[in-house]
Enzyme design. Sequence first.
Site, PDB file in Angstrom:
ATOM      1  N   ARG A   1       1.206   2.675  12.967  1.00  0.00           N
ATOM      2  CA  ARG A   1       0.418   1.458  12.704  1.00  0.00           C
ATOM      3  C   ARG A   1       0.202   1.171  11.221  1.00  0.00           C
ATOM      4  O   ARG A   1      -0.630   0.349  10.864  1.00  0.00           O
ATOM      5  CB  ARG A   1      -0.910   1.520  13.451  1.00  0.00           C
ATOM      6  CG  ARG A   1      -1.793   2.636  12.989  1.00  0.00           C
ATOM      7  CD  ARG A   1      -2.821   2.972  14.044  1.00  0.00           C
ATOM      8  NE  ARG A   1      -3.627   4.076  13.567  1.00  0.00           N
ATOM      9  CZ  ARG A   1      -4.865   3.929  13.144  1.00  0.00           C
ATOM     10  NH1 ARG A   1      -5.453   2.768  13.163  1.00  0.00           N
ATOM     11  NH2 ARG A   1      -5.527   4.979  12.714  1.00  0.00           N
ATOM     12  N   HIS A   2       0.925   1.881  10.369  1.00  0.00           N
ATOM     13  CA  HIS A   2       0.850   1.597   8.925  1.00  0.00           C
ATOM     14  C   HIS A   2       2.203   1.177   8.384  1.00  0.00           C
ATOM     15  O   HIS A   2       3.222   1.752   8.733  1.00  0.00           O
ATOM     16  CB  HIS A   2       0.399   2.843   8.150  1.00  0.00           C
ATOM     17  CG  HIS A   2      -1.039   3.144   8.323  1.00  0.00           C
ATOM     18  ND1 HIS A   2      -1.490   4.031   9.275  1.00  0.00           N
ATOM     19  CD2 HIS A   2      -2.135   2.663   7.699  1.00  0.00           C
ATOM     20  CE1 HIS A   2      -2.810   4.080   9.216  1.00  0.00           C
ATOM     21  NE2 HIS A   2      -3.232   3.258   8.278  1.00  0.00           N
TER      22      HIS A   2
ATOM     23  N   ARG B   1      -0.569  -6.001  12.844  1.00  0.00           N
ATOM     24  CA  ARG B   1      -1.419  -5.336  13.848  1.00  0.00           C
ATOM     25  C   ARG B   1      -1.870  -6.328  14.909  1.00  0.00           C
ATOM     26  O   ARG B   1      -2.008  -5.980  16.081  1.00  0.00           O
ATOM     27  CB  ARG B   1      -2.629  -4.693  13.178  1.00  0.00           C
ATOM     28  CG  ARG B   1      -2.232  -3.485  12.371  1.00  0.00           C
ATOM     29  CD  ARG B   1      -3.411  -2.611  12.102  1.00  0.00           C
ATOM     30  NE  ARG B   1      -3.044  -1.501  11.265  1.00  0.00           N
ATOM     31  CZ  ARG B   1      -3.910  -0.652  10.747  1.00  0.00           C
ATOM     32  NH1 ARG B   1      -5.196  -0.806  10.981  1.00  0.00           N
ATOM     33  NH2 ARG B   1      -3.495   0.349  10.000  1.00  0.00           N
TER      34      ARG B   1
ATOM     35  N   ARG C   1       0.846  -1.200   0.000  1.00  0.00           N
ATOM     36  CA  ARG C   1       0.000   0.000   0.000  1.00  0.00           C
ATOM     37  C   ARG C   1       0.875   1.240   0.000  1.00  0.00           C
ATOM     38  O   ARG C   1       1.706   1.412   0.901  1.00  0.00           O
ATOM     39  CB  ARG C   1      -0.902  -0.015   1.221  1.00  0.00           C
ATOM     40  CG  ARG C   1      -1.732  -1.295   1.210  1.00  0.00           C
ATOM     41  CD  ARG C   1      -2.981  -1.177   1.966  1.00  0.00           C
ATOM     42  NE  ARG C   1      -3.774  -2.374   1.719  1.00  0.00           N
ATOM     43  CZ  ARG C   1      -4.998  -2.548   2.145  1.00  0.00           C
ATOM     44  NH1 ARG C   1      -5.588  -1.611   2.839  1.00  0.00           N
ATOM     45  NH2 ARG C   1      -5.663  -3.653   1.858  1.00  0.00           N
TER      46      ARG C   1
ATOM     47  N   GLU D   1      -8.057  -0.630  14.421  1.00  0.00           N
ATOM     48  CA  GLU D   1      -8.748  -1.613  13.576  1.00  0.00           C
ATOM     49  C   GLU D   1      -7.803  -2.767  13.252  1.00  0.00           C
ATOM     50  O   GLU D   1      -6.649  -2.554  12.921  1.00  0.00           O
ATOM     51  CB  GLU D   1      -9.174  -0.922  12.274  1.00  0.00           C
ATOM     52  CG  GLU D   1      -9.816  -1.865  11.280  1.00  0.00           C
ATOM     53  CD  GLU D   1      -9.849  -1.274   9.869  1.00  0.00           C
ATOM     54  OE1 GLU D   1     -10.314  -0.140   9.703  1.00  0.00           O
ATOM     55  OE2 GLU D   1      -9.383  -1.981   8.945  1.00  0.00           O
TER      56      GLU D   1
ATOM     57  N   SER E   1     -11.081  -5.834   8.306  1.00  0.00           N
ATOM     58  CA  SER E   1     -12.282  -5.420   7.576  1.00  0.00           C
ATOM     59  C   SER E   1     -12.807  -6.637   6.845  1.00  0.00           C
ATOM     60  O   SER E   1     -12.025  -7.452   6.363  1.00  0.00           O
ATOM     61  CB  SER E   1     -11.961  -4.397   6.493  1.00  0.00           C
ATOM     62  OG  SER E   1     -11.641  -3.169   7.048  1.00  0.00           O
TER      63      SER E   1
HETATM   64  P1  AMO Z   1      -8.485  -3.317   4.583  1.00  0.00           P
HETATM   65  O1  AMO Z   1      -7.965  -2.376   3.565  1.00  0.00           O
HETATM   66  O2  AMO Z   1      -9.287  -2.752   5.702  1.00  0.00           O
HETATM   67  O3  AMO Z   1      -9.410  -4.419   3.901  1.00  0.00           O
HETATM   68  O4  AMO Z   1      -7.278  -4.156   5.195  1.00  0.00           O
HETATM   69  C1  AMO Z   1      -7.518  -5.215   6.104  1.00  0.00           C
HETATM   70  C2  AMO Z   1      -6.591  -5.130   7.302  1.00  0.00           C
HETATM   71  O5  AMO Z   1      -5.223  -5.145   6.872  1.00  0.00           O
HETATM   72  C3  AMO Z   1      -4.432  -4.353   7.748  1.00  0.00           C
HETATM   73  N1  AMO Z   1      -3.781  -3.284   6.971  1.00  0.00           N
HETATM   74  C4  AMO Z   1      -2.577  -2.756   7.246  1.00  0.00           C
HETATM   75  N2  AMO Z   1      -1.672  -3.026   8.193  1.00  0.00           N
HETATM   76  C5  AMO Z   1      -0.547  -2.311   8.209  1.00  0.00           C
HETATM   77  N3  AMO Z   1      -0.241  -1.351   7.317  1.00  0.00           N
HETATM   78  C6  AMO Z   1      -1.114  -1.043   6.327  1.00  0.00           C
HETATM   79  N4  AMO Z   1      -0.800  -0.087   5.450  1.00  0.00           N
HETATM   80  C7  AMO Z   1      -2.340  -1.755   6.262  1.00  0.00           C
HETATM   81  N5  AMO Z   1      -3.411  -1.707   5.456  1.00  0.00           N
HETATM   82  C8  AMO Z   1      -4.261  -2.640   5.893  1.00  0.00           C
HETATM   83  C9  AMO Z   1      -5.374  -3.770   8.779  1.00  0.00           C
HETATM   84  C10 AMO Z   1      -6.712  -3.837   8.090  1.00  0.00           C
HETATM   85  O6  AMO Z   1      -7.781  -3.907   9.013  1.00  0.00           O
HETATM   86  N6  AMO Z   1      -9.983  -6.500   0.978  1.00  0.00           N
HETATM   87  C11 AMO Z   1     -10.260  -6.028   2.325  1.00  0.00           C
HETATM   88  C12 AMO Z   1     -10.474  -7.161   3.283  1.00  0.00           C
HETATM   89  C13 AMO Z   1     -11.724  -7.974   3.017  1.00  0.00           C
HETATM   90  O7  AMO Z   1     -12.819  -7.388   2.910  1.00  0.00           O
HETATM   91  O8  AMO Z   1     -11.619  -9.204   2.946  1.00  0.00           O
HETATM   92  C14 AMO Z   1      -9.108  -5.150   2.790  1.00  0.00           C
HETATM   93  O9  AMO Z   1      -8.013  -5.185   2.277  1.00  0.00           O
HETATM   94  O10 AMO Z   1      -5.329  -4.619   9.928  1.00  0.00           O
END
Ligand code: AMO
Length: 434
Positions: free
Chosen positions: A219-220, A408, A211, A357, A360
């Site tokens: 936390r990212h 996380r 991402r 969070e 999702s």
């Molecule tokens: P979402 O974008 O909410 O959902 O991502 C799901 C979970 O992935 C983790 N996460 C991250 N952890 C660390 N750094 C990041 N940049 C990051 N981005 C996401 C979080 C988040 O809650 N396709 C949907 C999932 C689904 O519906 O099955 C999705 O990607 O813990």
Amino acid sequence: MENRTYTADAEPGDHVTVAGWVHEIRDLGGIAFLILRDKTGKIQIKFEKDEMDDDLVEAGLDAARESVVSVTGTVDEEPRAPTGVEVTPDGFEVIAPADPELPLDPSGKVDAELPTRLDNRTLDLRKPDVKAVFEIRAEVLRAVREQFRDEGCTEINTPKIVATGTEGGTELFPISYFGEEAFMNQSPQLFKQLMAGSGLEKVFEIGPIFRAEEHNTPRHLNEATSIDFEGAFHDHTEAMDVVEGIVKAAYEAVAQNCQAELEMLDIADEFEAPSGEFPRLTYEEALDRINATGELDDHLVYGDDLSTEAERVLGEEVGEHYFIVDWPSEIKPFYIKDYDDDAETSTGFDLMHPRMELVSGGQREHRYDHLVEGFEQQGLDPDEFEYYTKMFKYGMPPHAGWGLGGERLVMTMLGLDNIREAVLFPRDRQRLSP
Ligand code: AMO
Ligand code: ATP
């Protein structure tokens, strides 16, 4: 290396060869101790200067800290030694000398800043508390895999180089694929759905997601480990049951199998696997509870997403893992299904830890016409996703799933301040190597 004995296995009376790192040398004059360290622990090597061969004493006491050495000798009981035994050496070899100028101190006596630690992870992971995090991370992933298998899921691996994004177009890393534009995948979302409609039906994947997050937060990550689930004939509540089981299994495995690591992190006493059902709050209940605290500057209204601050306030209120369900459709992705009797409300859910969070998920839109419409509403060209949408014409069952951020999960489980503590080699705005 055949006759190497793990240091912890050395028993009185044994003649052993132990190999490891020079943790510390304490020279007390006539007697000196070299503390040798390996994965299993530490052992004391005793050098009696007057009674031993000078070359042997010199070799041992000149070895720089963190050098890899091999010691052959006899094991004796010694109550004053840290492990109750010590080795009196008759052979000593430096296998790999260390530069006396170390970039960080693995004995932990001198603290190092996180960037220095991340630049020197090999040395950093010689510290037992840092190593403990990664032993626990491995146990979490093992337990998660086992729980998925117990649920009848099949592990899959989907491509990480893709032609299109899914989680909104802005956070993609573009790459060149033989002259064509391609991207690092943000989520296995579309592929796992395609597999829910296949003969596999219930699938999981543990793999990297990429991402291009602009912000630098604790936390990212720009490369994270996503634990993904997708199940045919599941609705969103059943998918929530699955993730609740996975999170609990991970905690229980750590409580059961990682006591030493928890002690090393100084959290063994308070560590508890969550028991009881995770509360399920509706989005509107969540807004009400947040607003009732009066802690936010702005009153939240229906349609607002929850800010980091709002998540924190609600987390403090609830004080345990909890779900938020019944989100407004407009703030959930196009692939999530709305309720049949209420198109304004989505079956999407989030699983929250009080700090942030974790997950999702939701039930998916499996009806071809609705799905194509959803793409258009999201401003995406359905033609570009034809490889995906066309499979919805050949018998796509209702299905649901979720994505759980692996780092996380570990970070919140262990109370780590920064998500980078849960990754060996984090990728963030400043960091592309090592
Ligand atoms: P979402 O974008 O909410 O959902 O991502 C799901 C979970 O992935 C983790 N996460 C991250 N952890 C660390 N750094 C990041 N940049 C990051 N981005 C996401 C979080 C988040 O809650 N396709 C949907 C999932 C689904 O519906 O099955 C999705 O990607 O813990
Ligand atoms: P020498 O042994 O030649 O008399 P020294 O005076 O330096 O030399 P000791 O007085 O025996 O050595 O010990 C110094 C310190 O090391 C003491 O505090 C003692 O308790 C400790 N010590 C001695 N032997 C051991 C051992 N095998 N393990 C741990 N500590 C030890």
